[in-house]
Design an enzyme around this catalytic site. Structure first.
Site, PDB file in Angstrom:
ATOM      1  N   GLY A  67      12.099 -68.655  10.074  1.00  0.00           N
ATOM      2  CA  GLY A  67      10.835 -68.301  10.798  1.00  0.00           C
ATOM      3  C   GLY A  67      11.996 -67.289  11.426  1.00  0.00           C
ATOM      4  O   GLY A  67      10.251 -66.316  12.121  1.00  0.00           O
TER       5      GLY A  67
ATOM      6  N   ASP B   2       3.992 -74.725  -0.615  1.00  0.00           N
ATOM      7  CA  ASP B   2       3.379 -73.627  -0.266  1.00  0.00           C
ATOM      8  C   ASP B   2       2.853 -71.742  -0.763  1.00  0.00           C
ATOM      9  O   ASP B   2       2.426 -71.228   0.510  1.00  0.00           O
ATOM     10  CB  ASP B   2       4.246 -73.111   1.241  1.00  0.00           C
ATOM     11  CG  ASP B   2       5.905 -72.986   1.206  1.00  0.00           C
ATOM     12  OD1 ASP B   2       6.192 -73.067  -0.481  1.00  0.00           O
ATOM     13  OD2 ASP B   2       6.531 -73.236   2.524  1.00  0.00           O
TER      14      ASP B   2
ATOM     15  N   HIS C  18       8.314 -70.215  -0.545  1.00  0.00           N
ATOM     16  CA  HIS C  18       9.292 -71.453   0.101  1.00  0.00           C
ATOM     17  C   HIS C  18       9.703 -71.424  -1.786  1.00  0.00           C
ATOM     18  O   HIS C  18       9.137 -72.835  -2.419  1.00  0.00           O
ATOM     19  CB  HIS C  18      10.155 -72.352   0.413  1.00  0.00           C
ATOM     20  CG  HIS C  18      10.314 -71.471   1.568  1.00  0.00           C
ATOM     21  ND1 HIS C  18       8.309 -71.624   2.536  1.00  0.00           N
ATOM     22  CD2 HIS C  18      10.780 -70.934   2.793  1.00  0.00           C
ATOM     23  CE1 HIS C  18       8.291 -71.226   3.730  1.00  0.00           C
ATOM     24  NE2 HIS C  18      10.220 -70.703   3.731  1.00  0.00           N
TER      25      HIS C  18
ATOM     26  N   ASN D 119       9.312 -62.563   6.714  1.00  0.00           N
ATOM     27  CA  ASN D 119       8.794 -62.980   8.131  1.00  0.00           C
ATOM     28  C   ASN D 119       7.945 -62.003   8.791  1.00  0.00           C
ATOM     29  O   ASN D 119       6.343 -62.368   9.204  1.00  0.00           O
ATOM     30  CB  ASN D 119       9.552 -63.787   8.453  1.00  0.00           C
ATOM     31  CG  ASN D 119       9.774 -65.441   8.189  1.00  0.00           C
ATOM     32  OD1 ASN D 119       8.739 -66.258   7.920  1.00  0.00           O
ATOM     33  ND2 ASN D 119      11.263 -65.624   8.898  1.00  0.00           N
TER      34      ASN D 119
ATOM     35  N   SER E 235      14.047 -68.916   6.924  1.00  0.00           N
ATOM     36  CA  SER E 235      14.230 -69.820   6.042  1.00  0.00           C
ATOM     37  C   SER E 235      14.164 -69.834   4.289  1.00  0.00           C
ATOM     38  O   SER E 235      14.628 -70.885   3.625  1.00  0.00           O
ATOM     39  CB  SER E 235      12.443 -70.249   6.170  1.00  0.00           C
ATOM     40  OG  SER E 235      11.783 -68.912   5.588  1.00  0.00           O
TER      41      SER E 235
END
Length: 182
Positions: free
Chosen positions: A42, A154, A157, A73, A5
């Protein structure tokens, strides 16, 4: 630009992702770059390992350089650093087998992952860069990880401004790794 991502531009407009902004920055320096965005939100290193050949086979022409950015991840899920290392090694092997030079974008584990996990995870990228003779961006998130105003809500990111900072911090690694034009 093969990764997760952080390359796919999670939470950003189509033209605000790292590959798109890197291409614009390289072009502004007179480098006629086309940066293909092969980021999938992801993706773990295992998922990247499964799709690298497919992605390369689907390209119209062999890339001059591959940017490999995976591992975040795995880290967030607490997956085995040994498995992450093996998966990244397989990706670098695939690129080597196709005579595609690469730049490895490193990640770092936070202290709350535990000292042993952190030490094992953080060692992955420098050791692979040395083993495969590829340039290493030591920590892809260096320019933003401790700058809340450059991160999305979040806290994982980067914002569009964060991407600008990441491009500024990493584009020289990419430019220096590009093969000489024939």
């Amino acid at each position: 630009a093969f990764g997760d991502s952080l390359l796919a531009g999670y939470g950003l407009a189509e033209d605000e992702g790292y590959p798109e902004k890197l291409e614009a920055a390289l072009r502004a320096q007179g480098i006629n770059a086309v940066v293909t965005d092969a980021g999938v939100s992801g993706d773990t290193t295992a998922a990247g390992r499964q799709r690298i050949a497919f992605v390369l086979d689907a390209l119209e022409q062999k890339p001059d350089l591959a940017l490999v950015e995976l591992g975040g991840n795995d880290l967030l899920r607490g997956l085995s650093p040994a498995e992450a290392r093996a998966n990244l090694a397989a990706i670098l092997e695939e690129l080597r087998g196709r005579d595609i030079p690469a730049v490895l974008f490193g990640m770092r584990a936070p202290p709350n992952a535990g000292a042993d996990y952190q030490a094992e995870f953080d060692a992955i990228y420098p050791s692979l860069a040395e083993e495969y003779g590829v340039p290493l961006v030591p920590f892809f998130m260096e320019a933003v990880y401790d700058q809340p105003h450059l991160m999305q809500n979040d806290r994982v990111h980067p914002t569009a401004e964060g991407i600008d900072a990441m491009v500024a911090a990493t584009m020289n690694y990419v430019a220096e790794a590009l093969p000489e034009e024939d």
